[in-house]
Design an enzyme around this catalytic site. Structure first.
Site, PDB file in Angstrom:
ATOM      1  N   CYS A 140       0.823  -1.214   0.000  1.00  0.00           N
ATOM      2  CA  CYS A 140       0.000   0.000   0.000  1.00  0.00           C
ATOM      3  C   CYS A 140       0.854   1.259   0.000  1.00  0.00           C
ATOM      4  O   CYS A 140       0.584   2.204  -0.739  1.00  0.00           O
ATOM      5  CB  CYS A 140      -0.953   0.009   1.189  1.00  0.00           C
ATOM      6  SG  CYS A 140      -0.185  -0.377   2.768  1.00  0.00           S
ATOM      7  N   ARG A 168       0.036   4.229   9.649  1.00  0.00           N
ATOM      8  CA  ARG A 168      -0.959   3.879  10.670  1.00  0.00           C
ATOM      9  C   ARG A 168      -0.438   2.647  11.423  1.00  0.00           C
ATOM     10  O   ARG A 168       0.160   1.751  10.820  1.00  0.00           O
ATOM     11  CB  ARG A 168      -2.327   3.635  10.020  1.00  0.00           C
ATOM     12  CG  ARG A 168      -2.413   2.456   9.038  1.00  0.00           C
ATOM     13  CD  ARG A 168      -2.674   1.147   9.727  1.00  0.00           C
ATOM     14  NE  ARG A 168      -2.661  -0.007   8.877  1.00  0.00           N
ATOM     15  CZ  ARG A 168      -1.583  -0.779   8.674  1.00  0.00           C
ATOM     16  NH1 ARG A 168      -0.412  -0.465   9.200  1.00  0.00           N
ATOM     17  NH2 ARG A 168      -1.682  -1.871   7.935  1.00  0.00           N
ATOM     18  N   HIS A 220      -2.217   5.869   6.021  1.00  0.00           N
ATOM     19  CA  HIS A 220      -0.832   6.305   6.080  1.00  0.00           C
ATOM     20  C   HIS A 220      -0.762   7.763   5.601  1.00  0.00           C
ATOM     21  O   HIS A 220      -1.625   8.222   4.833  1.00  0.00           O
ATOM     22  CB  HIS A 220       0.053   5.488   5.138  1.00  0.00           C
ATOM     23  CG  HIS A 220       0.046   4.008   5.392  1.00  0.00           C
ATOM     24  ND1 HIS A 220       0.397   3.445   6.598  1.00  0.00           N
ATOM     25  CD2 HIS A 220      -0.255   2.969   4.574  1.00  0.00           C
ATOM     26  CE1 HIS A 220       0.318   2.124   6.500  1.00  0.00           C
ATOM     27  NE2 HIS A 220      -0.082   1.804   5.294  1.00  0.00           N
TER      28      HIS A 220
END
Lengths: 336, 336
Positions: A140, A168, A220
């Site tokens: 990601c 995160r 994030h």
């Protein structure tokens, strides 16, 4: 018609299954589940064929009243390609089984580039992977970096990229992960592995990354600094991001000044699971000083790689070039 | 003997009051309080003279059974210097009152350099401020940057500094501040004000900063990238930080891999309020690649400026040069 299986029906697997189901040029043959938990029940409710990845658990599925269509071996017999969405490190161990079954396979970013041999990002290197047997969709964070670095590389010469990735700590449902009230350099060394991971798809880019974990579950956040070897104006960047696929511009002054507010926007879009497949770049953060471009972006860790998985299917099964695939995927998933 | 007053007895004020009390070459004349809350009671218990910054509240202090020594004007009559620890933006408004009273004054980083005229960091520019009338001690983040940039500037030529400041959202007792589960670019523009703030004490340094808020209360975390114009080895940096005042090296591999663990270490040091006055640099994070130095550090936002306030008193009142003062302050406060 090409038949696709999903191995692993967790955070990524269930999203990819739903996205594959939306495509007209491929068909979801089934998904595997290890345990008959709530996600297995919901997969059955969705009408997905469920195959057991651990056949010793058949009785548990029976007790849970979840009908199974067979084992993972049965699934492998029916499909042209499997998308491995098993936990980090497990995928590479499955590679041999897929090879024996004679099916193509897509892996996730938790596997290493070395073990799979090829890495994939739709914007960066779709066409290089057409017809390949095995590919990993980069993680990601790496997907987020590739999504915005690729358009910049199209309009300017990049000398060096520095990026600080504020990640995160856990996904919203990961109740046993931290941190709760701490900032964790992760890794505590510099650079982090994300720079080399970007280089697996954006070959030759000079990039140095630093990464840390913070106590949030939503997205994030990336702080990106790009030294340029050519002239660029802020408006060029805004316009380029504005027309780039799977990148959106958000304005702090319009109430989108944080990852939480961006996810509230995703809620309001009315998508399944309130996912945000696009990388959100804060428009106000874009600046160019002394020939260096700066911007901040947010990455929805649970969903940004989902459209890339769909595109990877088309690349490996030769169902069209990158423009065709990206356009079909975006249209079917309602991507902005 | 020089007499010192503290205006504002909150997060910073109470710490500075305690630190001033530990010095042998100055005397704490008293502190001001606006309301008779628990901190006022504890100041009285400590034997500090309490002066009302808002004389209309005299009855409230009486009802709370807190003895007051007078008003802030009475305090100003008794002192040579006042340390203004009032909330951001209030200090500059107090400047005229201090001028009328003919006393020197130290302000905190919430005030602007422009309004106070001079900025202070012990390592960076103590000697420039000897004998000055008014000075501001730069903010906790700027102090953190100056503490480690100054020693690097002593052993290498700095071409450009880039720093991403991951700031704690609120102090532990600030129950009405966020964020709870979000990453907030703050400001959402680049650069943040921290770079120019560093330049108020480290003149001429080329620095670009980006800042954000995250849901933690313990410490700020800084990601620092320094392009060098001279050769430097990792060991040079480790050794220099090791001998620098108010900088400590911590090892993630020894269980100090996060801000929470560093504060646990501060707890175990047994200091008042478990404060960590030193800037903690993660040893493993220090790296030099292509003549660029990278490291990560943690900043205890509630206390790192406290020793600088003590030193600023000595600078303004001409009680010694920087080496004398830093040494006295460190010894009295048990700074590593």
């Amino acid at each position: 018609m090409k038949y696709i299986g999903i191995n692993g029906y967790g955070t990524i697997g269930k999203r990819v299954a739903d996205a594959i189901s939306l495509q007209k040029d491929m068909k979801l043959a089934g998904v595997t589940k290890r345990t008959p938990n709530f996600e297995a029940k919901m997969a059955a409710d969705n009408g997905y064929n469920i195959y057991m990845s651990d056949p010793t658990k058949e009785q548990l599925f029976e007790e849970a009243d979840i009908k199974v269509a067979g084992t993972i071996d049965d699934l492998q017999d029916k499909i042209d390609l499997i998308i491995d969405c098993t936990p980090e490190g497990v995928g590479a161990k499955n590679l041999k089984s897929y090879q024996r079954a004679g099916i193509k396979a897509i892996f996730q970013g938790g596997e290493s580039h070395k073990e799979i041999g090829r890495s994939f990002n739709s914007a960066a290197n779709y066409d290089e992977n057409i017809g390949a047997d095995y590919v990993r969709v980069v993680s990601c964070n790496t997907t987020g970096l590739c999504r915005t670095l690729t358009p910049i590389a199209e309009i300017a010469k990049i000398r060096k990229v520095r990026a600080v990735l504020v990640r995160r700590g856990a996904d919203p449902s990961q109740v046993n992960k931290g941190p709760i009230n701490s900032i964790v350099p992760n890794p505590p060394i510099t650079p982090s592995h994300h720079g080399p991971d970007v280089q697996t798809v954006l070959k030759g880019v000079n990039i140095f990354t630093i990464a840390l974990l913070v106590p949030t579950t939503l997205m994030h956040q990336h702080n990106i600094m790009i030294e340029l070897d050519s002239k660029l104006e802020i408006d060029d960047v805004v316009n380029k991001f504005g027309e780039s696929s799977r990148v959106i511009l958000v304005d702090a002054k319009n109430g989108l000044g944080s990852t939480a507010e961006i996810m509230e926007y995703a809620n309001d879009l009315g998508r399944l699971r309130s996912d945000l497949y696009e990388i959100a770049v804060w428009r106000e953060s874009i600046n160019i000083v002394d020939n260096e471009l700066y911007y901040m972006q947010a990455v929805h860790q649970e969903s940004d790689v989902v459209p890339e998985n769909v595109d990877a299917v088309r690349a490996l099964l030769e169902l069209g070039d990158s423009n065709v695939s990206i356009s079909k995927t975006n249209q079917s998933m309602g991507i902005l």
